[in-house]
Every structure is written in C-alpha cells, then in structure tokens.
Design a protein around this motif. Structure first.
Motif, PDB file in Angstrom:
ATOM      1  N   CYS A   1       5.497  -8.158   8.212  1.00 30.22           N
ATOM      2  CA  CYS A   1       4.397  -8.892   7.571  1.00 30.22           C
ATOM      3  C   CYS A   1       4.475  -8.837   6.048  1.00 30.22           C
ATOM      4  CB  CYS A   1       3.056  -8.351   8.051  1.00 30.22           C
ATOM      5  SG  CYS A   1       2.764  -8.669   9.812  1.00 30.22           S
ATOM      6  N   ARG A   2       4.888  -7.711   5.465  1.00 27.79           N
ATOM      7  CA  ARG A   2       4.944  -7.613   4.003  1.00 27.79           C
ATOM      8  C   ARG A   2       5.982  -8.569   3.415  1.00 27.79           C
ATOM      9  NH1 ARG A   2       6.063  -2.522   6.028  1.00 27.79           N
ATOM     10  NH2 ARG A   2       8.199  -1.776   5.917  1.00 27.79           N
ATOM     11  N   CYS A   3       7.044  -8.835   4.151  1.00 26.57           N
ATOM     12  CA  CYS A   3       8.042  -9.809   3.695  1.00 26.57           C
ATOM     13  C   CYS A   3       7.539 -11.230   3.898  1.00 26.57           C
ATOM     14  CB  CYS A   3       9.359  -9.598   4.441  1.00 26.57           C
ATOM     15  SG  CYS A   3      10.168  -8.035   4.069  1.00 26.57           S
ATOM     16  N   GLN A   4       6.985 -11.497   5.064  1.00 24.67           N
ATOM     17  CA  GLN A   4       6.443 -12.831   5.339  1.00 24.67           C
ATOM     18  C   GLN A   4       5.333 -13.190   4.351  1.00 24.67           C
ATOM     19  OE1 GLN A   4       5.317 -12.269   9.435  1.00 24.67           O
ATOM     20  NE2 GLN A   4       7.290 -13.023  10.197  1.00 24.67           N
ATOM     21  N   ASP A   5       4.465 -12.221   4.054  1.00 21.74           N
ATOM     22  CA  ASP A   5       3.378 -12.480   3.102  1.00 21.74           C
ATOM     23  C   ASP A   5       3.920 -12.740   1.702  1.00 21.74           C
ATOM     24  OD1 ASP A   5       1.491 -12.243   5.105  1.00 21.74           O
ATOM     25  OD2 ASP A   5       0.910 -10.196   4.566  1.00 21.74           O
ATOM     26  N   THR A   6       4.954 -12.001   1.307  1.00 20.93           N
ATOM     27  CA  THR A   6       5.582 -12.244  -0.004  1.00 20.93           C
ATOM     28  C   THR A   6       6.104 -13.675  -0.060  1.00 20.93           C
ATOM     29  OG1 THR A   6       6.190  -9.903  -0.264  1.00 20.93           O
ATOM     30  CG2 THR A   6       7.429 -11.514  -1.575  1.00 20.93           C
TER      31      THR A   6
ATOM     32  N   GLU B   1       0.874  -1.164   0.000  1.00 19.97           N
ATOM     33  CA  GLU B   1       0.000   0.000   0.000  1.00 19.97           C
ATOM     34  C   GLU B   1       0.918   1.223   0.000  1.00 19.97           C
ATOM     35  OE1 GLU B   1      -3.160  -0.147  -0.413  1.00 19.97           O
ATOM     36  OE2 GLU B   1      -3.414  -2.286  -0.106  1.00 19.97           O
ATOM     37  N   PRO B   2       0.448   2.373  -0.482  1.00 16.98           N
ATOM     38  CA  PRO B   2       1.306   3.563  -0.529  1.00 16.98           C
ATOM     39  C   PRO B   2       1.868   3.935   0.841  1.00 16.98           C
ATOM     40  CG  PRO B   2      -0.729   3.927  -1.753  1.00 16.98           C
ATOM     41  CD  PRO B   2      -0.881   2.621  -1.019  1.00 16.98           C
ATOM     42  N   GLY B   3       3.073   4.462   0.808  1.00 14.33           N
ATOM     43  CA  GLY B   3       3.707   4.928   2.036  1.00 14.33           C
ATOM     44  C   GLY B   3       5.184   4.650   2.039  1.00 14.33           C
ATOM     45  N   ILE B   4       5.830   5.181   3.053  1.00 14.17           N
ATOM     46  CA  ILE B   4       7.267   4.979   3.251  1.00 14.17           C
ATOM     47  C   ILE B   4       7.455   4.530   4.689  1.00 14.17           C
ATOM     48  CG2 ILE B   4       9.518   6.110   3.350  1.00 14.17           C
ATOM     49  CD1 ILE B   4       8.452   8.023   1.182  1.00 14.17           C
ATOM     50  N   GLY B   5       8.211   3.465   4.869  1.00 11.41           N
ATOM     51  CA  GLY B   5       8.413   2.968   6.222  1.00 11.41           C
ATOM     52  C   GLY B   5       7.110   2.423   6.790  1.00 11.41           C
ATOM     53  N   ASP B   6       6.982   2.530   8.097  1.00 12.62           N
ATOM     54  CA  ASP B   6       5.785   2.048   8.785  1.00 12.62           C
ATOM     55  C   ASP B   6       5.197   3.163   9.634  1.00 12.62           C
ATOM     56  OD1 ASP B   6       5.397  -0.915   8.292  1.00 12.62           O
ATOM     57  OD2 ASP B   6       7.533  -0.828   8.744  1.00 12.62           O
ATOM     58  N   PRO B   7       3.912   3.040   9.983  1.00 15.93           N
ATOM     59  CA  PRO B   7       3.288   4.038  10.852  1.00 15.93           C
ATOM     60  C   PRO B   7       4.003   4.124  12.204  1.00 15.93           C
ATOM     61  CG  PRO B   7       1.639   2.579   9.900  1.00 15.93           C
ATOM     62  CD  PRO B   7       2.984   2.000   9.569  1.00 15.93           C
ATOM     63  N   ALA B   8       3.796   5.223  12.905  1.00 14.80           N
ATOM     64  CA  ALA B   8       4.448   5.453  14.200  1.00 14.80           C
ATOM     65  C   ALA B   8       4.103   4.367  15.218  1.00 14.80           C
ATOM     66  CB  ALA B   8       4.072   6.823  14.738  1.00 14.80           C
ATOM     67  N   ASN B   9       2.925   3.779  15.128  1.00 11.39           N
ATOM     68  CA  ASN B   9       2.512   2.758  16.099  1.00 11.39           C
ATOM     69  C   ASN B   9       2.878   1.343  15.660  1.00 11.39           C
ATOM     70  OD1 ASN B   9       0.713   2.470  13.993  1.00 11.39           O
ATOM     71  ND2 ASN B   9      -1.084   2.178  15.298  1.00 11.39           N
ATOM     72  N   PHE B  10       3.802   1.218  14.742  1.00 15.61           N
ATOM     73  CA  PHE B  10       4.229  -0.067  14.198  1.00 15.61           C
ATOM     74  C   PHE B  10       4.678  -1.034  15.295  1.00 15.61           C
ATOM     75  CE2 PHE B  10       8.257  -2.249  13.240  1.00 15.61           C
ATOM     76  CZ  PHE B  10       7.777  -3.250  12.428  1.00 15.61           C
ATOM     77  N   THR B  11       4.234  -2.292  15.178  1.00 17.63           N
ATOM     78  CA  THR B  11       4.640  -3.343  16.099  1.00 17.63           C
ATOM     79  C   THR B  11       4.901  -4.615  15.300  1.00 17.63           C
ATOM     80  OG1 THR B  11       3.214  -2.423  17.823  1.00 17.63           O
ATOM     81  CG2 THR B  11       3.962  -4.680  18.139  1.00 17.63           C
ATOM     82  N   ILE B  12       6.080  -5.218  15.518  1.00 11.81           N
ATOM     83  CA  ILE B  12       6.395  -6.506  14.888  1.00 11.81           C
ATOM     84  C   ILE B  12       5.347  -7.512  15.361  1.00 11.81           C
ATOM     85  CG2 ILE B  12       8.033  -8.431  14.889  1.00 11.81           C
ATOM     86  CD1 ILE B  12       9.651  -6.545  13.591  1.00 11.81           C
ATOM     87  N   GLY B  13       4.880  -8.348  14.451  1.00 13.24           N
ATOM     88  CA  GLY B  13       3.911  -9.379  14.796  1.00 13.24           C
ATOM     89  C   GLY B  13       2.465  -8.913  14.755  1.00 13.24           C
ATOM     90  N   GLN B  14       2.247  -7.617  14.560  1.00 10.21           N
ATOM     91  CA  GLN B  14       0.886  -7.096  14.440  1.00 10.21           C
ATOM     92  C   GLN B  14       0.741  -6.437  13.075  1.00 10.21           C
ATOM     93  OE1 GLN B  14      -0.075  -4.555  17.742  1.00 10.21           O
ATOM     94  NE2 GLN B  14       0.130  -6.197  19.227  1.00 10.21           N
ATOM     95  N   CYS B  15       0.302  -7.225  12.115  1.00  7.10           N
ATOM     96  CA  CYS B  15       0.225  -6.754  10.732  1.00  7.10           C
ATOM     97  C   CYS B  15      -0.662  -5.520  10.575  1.00  7.10           C
ATOM     98  CB  CYS B  15      -0.258  -7.869   9.821  1.00  7.10           C
ATOM     99  SG  CYS B  15       0.877  -9.277   9.769  1.00  7.10           S
ATOM    100  N   SER B  16      -1.677  -5.384  11.405  1.00  7.16           N
ATOM    101  CA  SER B  16      -2.587  -4.235  11.290  1.00  7.16           C
ATOM    102  C   SER B  16      -1.886  -2.909  11.585  1.00  7.16           C
ATOM    103  CB  SER B  16      -3.785  -4.408  12.221  1.00  7.16           C
ATOM    104  OG  SER B  16      -3.357  -4.420  13.575  1.00  7.16           O
ATOM    105  N   THR B  17      -0.698  -2.961  12.212  1.00  8.49           N
ATOM    106  CA  THR B  17       0.038  -1.729  12.523  1.00  8.49           C
ATOM    107  C   THR B  17       1.100  -1.408  11.479  1.00  8.49           C
ATOM    108  OG1 THR B  17       1.779  -2.816  13.827  1.00  8.49           O
ATOM    109  CG2 THR B  17      -0.261  -2.191  14.994  1.00  8.49           C
ATOM    110  N   GLN B  18       1.236  -2.256  10.458  1.00  9.53           N
ATOM    111  CA  GLN B  18       2.305  -2.126   9.469  1.00  9.53           C
ATOM    112  C   GLN B  18       1.756  -1.731   8.100  1.00  9.53           C
ATOM    113  OE1 GLN B  18       4.789  -5.669   9.358  1.00  9.53           O
ATOM    114  NE2 GLN B  18       4.317  -6.097  11.498  1.00  9.53           N
TER     115      GLN B  18
END
Length: 188
Positions: free
Chosen positions: A102-107, A51-68
């Motif tokens: 998650c984007r790497c794992q999903d790939t 999805e459009p964007g750079i990096g991850d949102p400020a609330n990013f958490t490993i293991g929680q795809c909804s935050t990435q």
C-alpha cells in the motif's frame, strides 16, 4: 529474528561503505530531466516517508492496508511533491509500476494518479530467496525500455539496493539505464 539479521547485515554494509549513497553521481534537476527525456531508463523510487517502523507488522497481508506500515502525512506531501516535479518538467512516464504494498501504491497514486502492479517490485525483505529472480526480471525489463521513453517504478529499499548497489532513503529516486547503471539520484 530473520528481519533483525537482515537489518544488521544491511546496516553493516552501509557502515563499511559497501553500499554508499555518496557513490552515486550527483546531478542537477536539468540533467535528471535530460536523462529521462533521452529515455531507455527507469526512474526507480523508494516509497515515500512512512509511519515509524521497519518492515511490516507480523499480521501483514497484501491488499489490506490496515495491516501494513503506511505513508505518514509527510509521505503524502512528499508524494505530491514528486508528482508536481514531474508536471513542472513536462515529464510523462510510459508506465508507472508499483509494488503491491500500500505504501508504494499510495506513493504512485498521489504522485501520478495511476499505477500498475508489478510483482518484481514487491519487497523481499523477509524472503531474501526471492531477490535474485526479482532482480533478474527488473534487469530484463530495463533492457526493453526504448529510447525516448522511461518508466517510473515505485518499490522498496531492498530492491533498489540489490539492483543499483546503493542505499536510498524513503522518497529518494534512482535513474537506472538499460544496463542497471545508476546515472543519478534525487530525494523528494
């Protein structure tokens, strides 16, 4: 602010030709398949389209795809094409390794149906001080891949650029030999 500065630095590097995609050898699919079958190399791919964007949102958490920032529908199709390409060429990686993102794992999951997480493939986008150690770990791993075998590594632009001195697009792969030399590239 740190993220913006890093992006400006990388953009300037690409603009000035320090990191130039055209520097990598253009090879045919047949040559790429031959490199992988010869082995002693890694097929290092930047995660598929997101999805459009750079990096991850400020609330990013490993293991929680909804935050990435996650794969887009185009990224899902791109990942499937990657897996179909491997199947069509009879290629079986020794291992499929992925960043924890998650984007790497999903790939990896969509393309190969399996993966193992490898922390050295994690993004260092906002933690640049981790990059030298991660790059050293990846170079060491490259040296251990035997002839006749190859590994697939699903990771991020920052890791690929640091290791290969070239800038990949989303869904683009580099083939790196045991000395971390860029032998070829292909976009999916």
């Amino acid at each position: 602010m740190k993220r913006r500065a890093a992006l400006l630095t990388l953009s300037a590097a690409a603009w000035h030709g320090w990191i130039n995609a055209a520097d990598a050898p253009a090879v045919s699919d047949a040559a790429l398949v031959s490199l992988l079958k010869t082995g002693g190399c890694a097929f290092m791919i930047r995660h598929a389209q997101t999805e459009p964007g750079i990096g991850d949102p400020a609330n990013f958490t490993i293991g929680q795809c909804s935050t990435q920032r996650n794969l887009s529908s185009a990224g899902h199709m791109q990942s499937k094409r990657l897996g179909e390409w491997f199947t069509a060429h009879g290629l079986q990686p020794r291992q499929v390794l992925s960043s924890h993102w998650c984007r790497c794992q999903d790939t990896a999951r969509l393309a190969f149906g399996r993966y193992t997480d490898l922390p050295a493939l994690n993004s260092s986008f906002n933690v640049a001080e981790r990059q030298p150690a991660q790059t050293a770990q990846l170079k060491q791993r490259l040296r251990t891949i035997p002839a006749g075998h190859f590994e697939v590594w699903v990771t991020h632009q920052v890791n690929m650029t640091d290791l290969a001195q070239s800038w990949p697009q989303m869904g683009e792969a580099f083939v790196l030999d045991g000395q971390a030399r860029l032998l070829g590239r292909r976009a999916f």
